[in-house]
Design an enzyme around this catalytic site. Structure first.
Site, short mmCIF file in Angstrom:
data_model
loop_
_atom_site.label_atom_id
_atom_site.label_comp_id
_atom_site.label_asym_id
_atom_site.label_seq_id
_atom_site.Cartn_x
_atom_site.Cartn_y
_atom_site.Cartn_z
N CYS A 188 -5.53 0.48 6.07
CA CYS A 188 -5.76 1.93 6.16
C CYS A 188 -6.95 2.41 5.33
CB CYS A 188 -4.51 2.70 5.75
SG CYS A 188 -4.17 2.67 3.96
N CYS A 193 0.85 -1.18 0.00
CA CYS A 193 0.00 0.00 0.00
C CYS A 193 0.89 1.25 0.00
CB CYS A 193 -0.90 0.00 1.23
SG CYS A 193 -1.86 1.51 1.43
N CYS A 245 0.30 3.14 3.63
CA CYS A 245 0.74 2.61 4.93
C CYS A 245 1.73 1.45 4.82
CB CYS A 245 -0.46 2.15 5.75
SG CYS A 245 -1.28 0.67 5.10
N CYS A 278 -6.76 -1.68 0.58
CA CYS A 278 -5.90 -1.95 1.73
C CYS A 278 -6.78 -2.17 2.95
CB CYS A 278 -4.94 -0.79 1.98
SG CYS A 278 -3.88 -1.05 3.43
N ASP A 331 21.15 -3.32 -17.85
CA ASP A 331 21.02 -4.42 -16.89
C ASP A 331 20.08 -5.47 -17.47
OD1 ASP A 331 20.60 -6.12 -14.78
OD2 ASP A 331 19.87 -4.59 -13.39
#
Length: 441
Positions: free
Chosen positions: A224, A199, A202, A221, A349
């Site tokens: 929260c 999240c 939070c 979530c 990369d």
């Protein structure tokens, strides 16, 4: 500006190319040239990790249903010099026009400094080219630095991506996403190796009523209360998905695309949302979607001595896995190849290939011939061997000059060829020289 226009004319008249060099020349002479070139345009900026090129193409087709003269950068040259070149190629008309521009995430702020965007379209943000962007929250901040310069511009964003509703801005927002009947009354979490499942408020694990792919879906979530925002427009049904076509419904209107993949349904949804903002009707949008024209490197179909070859750009693990999932919907056997480069435009990369689910592809048995190539041929060859392809059965062609001959020799009638950006460019040049495709883009 005059030097830039002359270089564009010369390169396209005599050299069959020049998607960024004229812009580079013009910017060197006048660093503020884009401001002058773009002053008569209402601009739509399309950005995000995956899907920029096709989304830009679809938005342009949709808007041309009502606005015939829309400037765009169709080659995918999406940094400053390529965007300047697009304006140089279009010319000046002295009245208000529309421009739909694909813009590299790191170039959103510099481009926004010179233009007056009417809208920003945000497709998604995934881990991509760590050497250039860093983590995806860093990428989003680069995009926000551009949007904050224009607080009246409408932001048209993928509401299924948690990151896009995690920051407060003054701009008006329009969210799009998937709202399928199957995404109700469920409570699931994404696989543990998925990026972006914390999240953003939070940092607890996000839950979902439904996941389309990666971390995209109807999220919430439980800790929260952060959750997916209200959607202005939504995919309300998926009727059929094949490697070469998609049938789906948006706001209960039926559409079809001559291109496969759930990720491309998202691209169509973004284009639909932009079209509705500009007053384009669903019927007109359906006409725009029905126009069958493959975009450079995006499921581009190329006939090589009677063998159907599908060329698909890949550049990060999420996009790669969606492509691998898509081609497994193919009926019958096919040849499979992947070309890996690691230049600046590809990302230096190459560790992202280890997050690709090649094991699932090998396990199906659908791919009966395997080929690898490109400048990092050894890297991708080792990855395919770990996925279960015996070294003795793996065709290795580091030199792209040999790739076309290897495709011709494959016993299958259909070959899926995945390639990173510069490998696509290099291979298309070889195909052009061989007369398999037209020169340029």
């Amino acid at each position: 500006m005059i030097a830039g226009r002359f270089s564009y004319w010369f390169l396209h008249t005599f050299m069959k190319g020049g998607s960024s060099l004229p812009g580079k020349i013009a910017a060197r002479i006048d660093p503020d040239v884009l401001r002058a070139l773009g002053q008569d345009y209402d601009v739509v900026i399309v950005t995000g990790t995956n899907g920029k090129t096709l989304t830009t193409n679809l938005i342009t087709k949709v808007l041309r249903q009502q606005y015939p003269d829309v400037l765009t950068n169709p080659t995918g040259s999406n940094m400053m010099q390529g965007i300047i070149t697009a304006f140089l190629a279009h010319g000046q008309h002295g009245q208000r026009r529309l421009a739909v521009l694909e813009v590299d995430e790191a170039n959103v702020a510099p481009v926004s400094r010179y233009l007056q965007p009417k809208a920003y379209v945000l497709t998604n943000i995934f881990r991509d080219q760590m050497d250039r962007y860093g983590e995806f929250y860093t990428t989003y901040e680069k995009i926000l630095a551009g949007i904050r310069q224009h607080p009246t511009a409408t932001v048209i964003a993928n509401g299924d991506a948690p990151i896009f509703s995690s920051r407060e801005l003054d701009n008006p927002w329009r969210y799009y996403g998937f709202a399928l009947a199957s995404q109700q009354n469920t409570d699931i979490v994404a696989p543990p190796n998925t990026d972006g499942v914390l999240c953003p408020v939070c940092e607890h694990i996000l839950h979902y009523h439904g996941i389309t792919y990666s971390n995209l879906g109807h999220f919430f979530c439980p800790h929260c209360g952060f959750s997916r925002p209200a959607l202005a427009h939504a995919v309300t049904g998926i009727d059929a998905l094949t490697p070469t076509s998609s049938k789906f419904a948006i706001d209960d209107h039926d559409f079809s695309l001559a291109i496969g993949g759930t990720y491309n349904v998202y691209n169509a949804l973004a284009a639909y949302t932009v079209g509705r903002e500009f007053g384009i009707t669903p019927e007109q949008i359906a006409q725009a979607f029905a126009y069958d024209e493959k975009v450079f490197g995006r499921q581009e179909e190329i006939m090589i001595d009677g063998k159907q070859t599908t060329l698909i750009l890949v550049k990060n693990p999420v996009g790669l896995n969606e492509v691998l999932a898509m081609i497994q919907r193919q009926s019958g056997h096919f040849g499979f190849g992947i070309l890996l480069n690691a230049n600046y435009a590809d990302g230096t990369d190459t560790s992202w290939i280890w997050d690709g689910n090649f094991e699932a592809l090998v396990a199906t048995g659908q791919a009966t011939t395997f080929m690898v190539g490109g400048e990092r041929c050894q890297d991708i060859a080792f990855r395919m061997q770990v996925a279960g392809v015996p070294e003795a059965d793996l065709i290795q062609k580091p030199d792209l000059n040999d790739v076309i001959a290897a495709i011709k020799a494959m016993p299958e009638d259909h070959v899926y060829l995945l390639a990173t950006y510069t490998a696509v460019l290099q291979l298309r040049k070889k195909l052009s020289e061989g007369g398999y495709i037209k020169a340029g883009f």
